[in-house]
Each structure stands twice: as C-alpha cells, then as structure tokens.
Design an enzyme around this catalytic site. Sequence first.
Site, PDB file in Angstrom:
ATOM      1  N   ASN A   1       0.897  -1.390   0.168  1.00 30.53           N
ATOM      2  CA  ASN A   1      -0.003  -0.088   0.248  1.00 30.53           C
ATOM      3  C   ASN A   1       0.777   1.379   0.058  1.00 30.53           C
ATOM      4  O   ASN A   1       0.447   2.363  -0.572  1.00 30.53           O
ATOM      5  CB  ASN A   1      -1.103   0.101   1.137  1.00 30.53           C
ATOM      6  CG  ASN A   1      -0.423   0.056   2.466  1.00 30.53           C
ATOM      7  OD1 ASN A   1       0.905  -0.568   2.636  1.00 30.53           O
ATOM      8  ND2 ASN A   1      -0.751   0.566   3.562  1.00 30.53           N
TER       9      ASN A   1
ATOM     10  N   SER B   1       0.068  -8.187   6.729  1.00 32.69           N
ATOM     11  CA  SER B   1      -1.159  -8.875   7.196  1.00 32.69           C
ATOM     12  C   SER B   1      -0.859  -9.450   8.663  1.00 32.69           C
ATOM     13  O   SER B   1       0.196 -10.269   8.545  1.00 32.69           O
ATOM     14  CB  SER B   1      -1.794  -9.832   6.355  1.00 32.69           C
ATOM     15  OG  SER B   1      -0.943 -10.677   5.783  1.00 32.69           O
TER      16      SER B   1
ATOM     17  N   GLU C   1       4.608  -5.227  11.802  1.00 33.79           N
ATOM     18  CA  GLU C   1       3.727  -3.780  11.950  1.00 33.79           C
ATOM     19  C   GLU C   1       2.640  -4.540  11.050  1.00 33.79           C
ATOM     20  O   GLU C   1       2.868  -4.767   9.903  1.00 33.79           O
ATOM     21  CB  GLU C   1       4.468  -2.893  10.857  1.00 33.79           C
ATOM     22  CG  GLU C   1       5.735  -2.182  11.588  1.00 33.79           C
ATOM     23  CD  GLU C   1       5.118  -1.202  12.811  1.00 33.79           C
ATOM     24  OE1 GLU C   1       4.001  -0.754  12.983  1.00 33.79           O
ATOM     25  OE2 GLU C   1       5.954  -0.859  13.552  1.00 33.79           O
ATOM     26  N   LEU C   2       1.554  -4.870  11.782  1.00 38.61           N
ATOM     27  CA  LEU C   2       0.455  -5.424  11.269  1.00 38.61           C
ATOM     28  C   LEU C   2      -0.712  -4.680  11.098  1.00 38.61           C
ATOM     29  O   LEU C   2      -0.624  -3.311  10.871  1.00 38.61           O
ATOM     30  CB  LEU C   2       0.212  -6.732  12.141  1.00 38.61           C
ATOM     31  CG  LEU C   2       1.572  -7.575  12.386  1.00 38.61           C
ATOM     32  CD1 LEU C   2       1.062  -8.861  13.070  1.00 38.61           C
ATOM     33  CD2 LEU C   2       2.147  -8.044  11.178  1.00 38.61           C
TER      34      LEU C   2
ATOM     35  N   CYS D   1      -3.080   1.169   7.019  1.00 37.29           N
ATOM     36  CA  CYS D   1      -3.525   0.389   8.356  1.00 37.29           C
ATOM     37  C   CYS D   1      -3.983   1.385   9.367  1.00 37.29           C
ATOM     38  O   CYS D   1      -4.384   1.208  10.150  1.00 37.29           O
ATOM     39  CB  CYS D   1      -2.248  -0.161   8.553  1.00 37.29           C
ATOM     40  SG  CYS D   1      -0.899   0.447   8.968  1.00 37.29           S
TER      41      CYS D   1
ATOM     42  N   GLU E   1     -10.527  -5.878   9.915  1.00 41.42           N
ATOM     43  CA  GLU E   1      -9.717  -4.725   9.289  1.00 41.42           C
ATOM     44  C   GLU E   1     -10.543  -4.782   7.894  1.00 41.42           C
ATOM     45  O   GLU E   1     -10.054  -5.778   7.113  1.00 41.42           O
ATOM     46  CB  GLU E   1      -8.284  -5.106   9.323  1.00 41.42           C
ATOM     47  CG  GLU E   1      -7.474  -4.027   8.570  1.00 41.42           C
ATOM     48  CD  GLU E   1      -6.142  -4.286   8.273  1.00 41.42           C
ATOM     49  OE1 GLU E   1      -5.501  -5.245   8.360  1.00 41.42           O
ATOM     50  OE2 GLU E   1      -5.084  -3.246   8.587  1.00 41.42           O
TER      51      GLU E   1
HETATM   52  N1  NAI Z   1       1.144  -1.712  10.704  1.00 40.76           N
HETATM   53  C1  NAI Z   1       1.611  -1.228   9.463  1.00 40.76           C
HETATM   54  O1  NAI Z   1       2.436  -0.149   9.507  1.00 40.76           O
HETATM   55  C2  NAI Z   1       0.981  -1.427   8.358  1.00 40.76           C
HETATM   56  C3  NAI Z   1       0.239  -2.716   8.003  1.00 40.76           C
HETATM   57  N2  NAI Z   1      -0.143  -2.984   6.850  1.00 40.76           N
HETATM   58  C4  NAI Z   1      -1.113  -4.170   6.764  1.00 40.76           C
HETATM   59  O2  NAI Z   1      -0.764  -4.933   5.576  1.00 40.76           O
HETATM   60  C5  NAI Z   1      -1.929  -5.499   4.946  1.00 40.76           C
HETATM   61  C6  NAI Z   1      -1.987  -5.493   3.640  1.00 40.76           C
HETATM   62  O3  NAI Z   1      -0.703  -5.633   2.896  1.00 40.76           O
HETATM   63  P1  NAI Z   1      -0.604  -6.897   2.002  1.00 40.76           P
HETATM   64  O4  NAI Z   1       0.493  -6.536   1.197  1.00 40.76           O
HETATM   65  O5  NAI Z   1      -1.568  -7.496   1.436  1.00 40.76           O
HETATM   66  O6  NAI Z   1      -0.032  -8.011   3.160  1.00 40.76           O
HETATM   67  P2  NAI Z   1       0.695  -9.389   2.959  1.00 40.76           P
HETATM   68  O7  NAI Z   1       0.866  -9.920   4.372  1.00 40.76           O
HETATM   69  O8  NAI Z   1      -0.316 -10.380   2.110  1.00 40.76           O
HETATM   70  O9  NAI Z   1       1.899  -9.331   2.175  1.00 40.76           O
HETATM   71  C7  NAI Z   1       3.002  -8.591   2.914  1.00 40.76           C
HETATM   72  C8  NAI Z   1       4.286  -9.180   2.270  1.00 40.76           C
HETATM   73  O10 NAI Z   1       4.270 -10.325   2.749  1.00 40.76           O
HETATM   74  C9  NAI Z   1       4.987 -11.298   1.779  1.00 40.76           C
HETATM   75  N3  NAI Z   1       4.653 -12.720   1.765  1.00 40.76           N
HETATM   76  C10 NAI Z   1       3.413 -13.326   1.781  1.00 40.76           C
HETATM   77  N4  NAI Z   1       3.273 -14.600   2.343  1.00 40.76           N
HETATM   78  C11 NAI Z   1       4.651 -14.769   2.707  1.00 40.76           C
HETATM   79  C12 NAI Z   1       4.949 -15.635   3.402  1.00 40.76           C
HETATM   80  N5  NAI Z   1       4.482 -16.910   3.692  1.00 40.76           N
HETATM   81  N6  NAI Z   1       6.308 -15.469   4.158  1.00 40.76           N
HETATM   82  C13 NAI Z   1       6.730 -14.352   3.986  1.00 40.76           C
HETATM   83  N7  NAI Z   1       6.369 -13.284   3.324  1.00 40.76           N
HETATM   84  C14 NAI Z   1       5.047 -13.446   2.745  1.00 40.76           C
HETATM   85  C15 NAI Z   1       4.238 -10.720   0.544  1.00 40.76           C
HETATM   86  O11 NAI Z   1       4.693 -11.195  -0.734  1.00 40.76           O
HETATM   87  C16 NAI Z   1       4.573  -9.228   0.911  1.00 40.76           C
HETATM   88  O12 NAI Z   1       5.665  -8.692   0.341  1.00 40.76           O
HETATM   89  C17 NAI Z   1      -2.982  -5.307   5.944  1.00 40.76           C
HETATM   90  O13 NAI Z   1      -3.215  -6.164   6.844  1.00 40.76           O
HETATM   91  C18 NAI Z   1      -2.402  -3.988   6.547  1.00 40.76           C
HETATM   92  O14 NAI Z   1      -3.043  -3.643   7.717  1.00 40.76           O
HETATM   93  C19 NAI Z   1       0.019  -2.478   5.574  1.00 40.76           C
HETATM   94  C20 NAI Z   1       0.528  -1.210   6.033  1.00 40.76           C
HETATM   95  C21 NAI Z   1       1.432  -0.774   6.995  1.00 40.76           C
HETATM   96  O1  LIG Z   2       0.769   1.651   7.939  1.00 41.57           O
HETATM   97  C1  LIG Z   2       0.383   2.352   6.773  1.00 41.57           C
HETATM   98  O2  LIG Z   2      -0.352   1.893   5.993  1.00 41.57           O
HETATM   99  C2  LIG Z   2       1.469   3.300   6.700  1.00 41.57           C
HETATM  100  O3  LIG Z   2       2.385   3.271   7.710  1.00 41.57           O
HETATM  101  C3  LIG Z   2       0.609   4.676   6.973  1.00 41.57           C
HETATM  102  S1  LIG Z   2       1.934   6.011   6.470  1.00 41.57           S
HETATM  103  O4  LIG Z   2       3.042   5.774   6.873  1.00 41.57           O
HETATM  104  O5  LIG Z   2       1.710   6.041   4.852  1.00 41.57           O
HETATM  105  O6  LIG Z   2       1.319   7.230   7.028  1.00 41.57           O
END
Ligand code: NAI
Ligand SMILES: O=C(O)[C@H](O)CS(=O)(=O)O
Length: 471
Positions: free
Chosen positions: A150, A227, A246-247, A280, A374
């Site tokens: 994202n 995620s 960071e989830l 997120c 979420e």
């Molecule tokens: N807390 C934070 O700062 C943030 C949290 N998020 C969270 O991320 C999620 C959305 O992003 P997505 O890219 O769809 O998440 P995702 O978890 O599907 O993918 C994230 C990364 O993990 C990799 N991945 C997938 N399966 C894996 C495995 N088995 N082992 C290791 N790596 C693997 C993917 O290729 C990608 O690079 C949402 O839940 C959102 O809340 C997103 C941005 C910031």
């Molecule tokens: O967690 C996200 O989706 C990002 O950390 C928010 S921000 O860094 O773009 O403000």
Amino acid sequence: MKHYGLYINGSWVTTKEKIDVLNKYTRKPFASTSVASGNHVNEAVEAAKQSYRQEWGPYDRYLIIKKAGELLLERKEQFAEILAKEVGKPYGECLGEVERSALTLEISSEEAKRIHGEGIPVESAPGSENCMSFTVRVPVGVVAAITPFNVPLNLVCHKVGPALAAGNSVILKPAEVTPIVALLLTEVFEDVGLPKGRLNLITGEGPVIGEALLANKDVNMFTFTGSPRVGEYIRQNAGLRKVALELGNNSATVVHHDTDIEKAANVIAGKSFANAGQVCISVQRIYVHEDVYEAFLGFLKDKTEKLKMGDPFDPETNIGPMIRLEEAERVEAWVKEAVEQGAQVEVGGTRDGVFYSPTILTNTHRDMKVCRQEVFGPVVSVETYKTEDEVIEVVNDSDYGLQAGLFTSDLRFAMKAARKIEVGGLIINDASAYRVDHMPYGGVKKSGTGKEGPRYAIEEMTEERIIVMNV
Ligand SMILES: NC(=O)C1=CN([C@@H]2O[C@H](COP(=O)(O)OP(=O)(O)OC[C@H]3O[C@@H](n4cnc5c(N)ncnc54)[C@H](O)[C@@H]3O)[C@@H](O)[C@H]2O)C=CC1
Ligand SMILES: O=C(O)[C@H](O)CS(=O)(=O)O
C-alpha cells in the site's frame, strides 16, 4: 515492457520466469519482475553475510544514505509516476509519498551518527570497585525486510534506511503487486555507491521466499509489515531470532461533543478514504457523542459525496482503484453482510469493477465484520456513544491496537483517554491516520510488536553489548 532482475551482491540477475506488474487503473501489465528460487535467496543471504563482515563506519553510512535520499528526490517524478501506476493512488499522493520517503532516508542517515550506549556504574557493586563499564549497540547482522503493497516506497525506506544506518546488511522482499519502486530505490542506492552485498533485493512469490529466508539460519532478524496472518507465520517460524511486526488495525476515531464538528468531519473524510482506505491507520470505526451525531453525520456525508473516483493521473481524482478485484469484491461482500445484519448505507456501498465507492455505514454493531475485522478498504461505520467510559470500552474492544484518534477540547478527557485507550499511538484532535516519519510507530495486541521510525527501528535492529573493564 521493462523486465527487472533480482539484485544480489551488487549484480542484477534476471530469471526467465516472470511476474507481470499491472497498472492498477488500466489493468494492463506495464513491467515484469524476476521470480527468485530458494537458491537465489540463499545466494543473497550469503552476499549479505559477507558484506556485513566488511568494515563500514557510521560516517560513511550517513553519507551514502543521505545521498540516496537526495537522489530519490531528484528522481521524484519518475518514482511518483510508477507509484501511481502500480498502486493506483492519485499522482499527488504519490509525490507526497516520495517526499516522505526521502525524508525517512534523511532521518535514517542522521541517526547513523547517533547510535550510542550508556555508562553502567558497575563499580557500585561490592568487589567491582576497580571496574568501569559501558554499553555499545552493535548491528544484528543480516536483516530480512518484507513489505506490503500500500505504501511501497516509504515502508521500504522505513526498513532499509534504519537497517543500513545501524550497520546491517539487508535482503529486501517487496510485495509482488507493487515491487517496481523498490527496484528503482535499489538502483538509487547502487548509483550512490552502496557497498555491494549491503542491499539485496529479491522478488517473487511471498510464501516461497519467506520459507527460504526462515530456513536460512544466517538471517538474524525479520522486519515485516503486512497482514497479521503472515506476521504470525513469521513469528512462529523465526525461532529465537529477532522479529519486528507492523500488522493490521481497525482504527477508531472518537468525536466528542465539545469539538469543532465540521472540522473533525473534514479531517475524518480525508483520512478514511485516502488510498481507497488501504492504509493501516485509516479511520474505520467512528464514534460520535450522541449530542452532535446528526450534525457530524451531515458534514461527513457532504464531504464524502464530493470525493471523485477515477484515473490516478487525473488531477480531479481523490480515490483510485483498489489493489485487486478480489479485494474490492471482499469489501462489497462485507458491506452486503452488514446490511443484511441491519446496517444502513448512508453514502456509497457500490462497486464498479475494481473501484469501491467511499462508503459510510450507520446502524452497525461491534460484531459485524466491517467493525470487528480490518476492512482495508474505503468503508467507515459511524456509531453514537453517551459516556466517556462507554466509548473507551468500545474502542478497546478490538483485537488490534495500532493508533486511534480523539477530537475533544477537554484536556481532562484527553488525558484519561491517553491513559486508557490501548494503542501504540493516540492522536488528540486529529484522526487515527496521523504519522510523521521520525515518531515511534507501531502497535499493541494483534497490530504487532516493535516500533518503526528510524531511531526506534535502529534500536530493534541492534543488540546491546556491555563492555566491562577491570582496570
Ligand atoms: N502496521 C503497519 O505499519 C502496516 C500494516 N499493513 C498491513 O498489511 C496488510 C496489507 O498488505 P498486504 O501486502 O496485502 O499484506 P501481505 O501480508 O499479504 O503481504 C505482505 C508481504 O508479505 C509477503 N508474504 C506473503 N506471504 C508470505 C510468507 N508466507 N512468508 C513471508 N512473506 C510473505 C508478501 O509477498 C508481501 O511482500 C494489511 O493487513 C495492513 O494492515 C500495511 C501497511 C502498514
Ligand atoms: O501503515 C500504513 O499503511 C502506513 O504506515 C501509513 S503511512 O506511513 O503512509 O502514514
């Protein structure tokens, strides 16, 4: 159409197998990436390990990371264009992400010069009268950095910048659907003379690369944003190695009766639907004091109805497509289910292909998916509350705890909320979606463990070592 390689030990390696990267608005591929095998991962880890053993002092780290930030800014338009294509968010927002990313690198570079330990008064222990002691912080070694789709440039900078600043070597694995800006950033680091092997970039299937990284004992730390499902998998399989996560979140924002309601509604509309809600800390659950509910809802609807969906390159566009059709369909299904359970659609609630319209729901309850889970899409629920304790209880009734927002002019209520709301960050007089890049950022509960923000990430990415001198 450009085909990108893997970057291992300072060389680009292309594979025949490819993953196409779609322009998220036109749905047509505009680039492709190589697909790493387990062997590629092991080669990259070996390169990182060897490179980590070479001397690379803090001042040189400062210079290289600083130059990378400057070069990134010089290439701002190129990066923003790719971001708009691969993420699908409006070009103006993409320019903002590039500027923030350059700042994240600048802050990281500065922090490289400030990594320090502390004096420990061991001489105060009986028998240690002749001793002196201090701690130093040493790099963990090889850091695997796995990032989501994202915010694919700044969230990469939040891992690569601090990891290099701390003196580590990095294996970077960007999201399959938005890998190109990470590849361009790697070119930037190559162009400013980063020592080879310090940054290795691996593209391909997340589960394959994840398994290979977890199986390789030379990886010393995992830093993951994405995620909760994948985060928990990494935590369970990393053994005794360091893990920073960071989830997700289902962020709440509270609007009390004593605030400027129109201003709060404007801020909340802006921070609920940006990047099609795929942020997120995006506002998802809105709680409004019953005395101002009707007025607030009126302002929020008014503002939301004016948001325009469309081509990310059209300056009129506020909201682009969602990342995948399945995600837009999932959001549609959750809203439909909420409506079947009694929710009312005030604005939006429609899908056109990969676009989901900015949506306001009322008559929701806390156990609907749109509240409990979420959404990661452009949907908010608006509910009323009567008392401070009641709203604090409902905000906390969540598996997540990344950030929350509270609009109030009552300092006493703000302080009470600061003590009682269970989150990594509470934002007073703004919405949950507030982040500047040097602040500590990270959640509690299912939102993860560990903090980002260069100074705090460097703490995660270093070990404390105590030195005792018996003089
Ligand atoms: N807390 C934070 O700062 C943030 C949290 N998020 C969270 O991320 C999620 C959305 O992003 P997505 O890219 O769809 O998440 P995702 O978890 O599907 O993918 C994230 C990364 O993990 C990799 N991945 C997938 N399966 C894996 C495995 N088995 N082992 C290791 N790596 C693997 C993917 O290729 C990608 O690079 C949402 O839940 C959102 O809340 C997103 C941005 C910031
Ligand atoms: O967690 C996200 O989706 C990002 O950390 C928010 S921000 O860094 O773009 O403000």
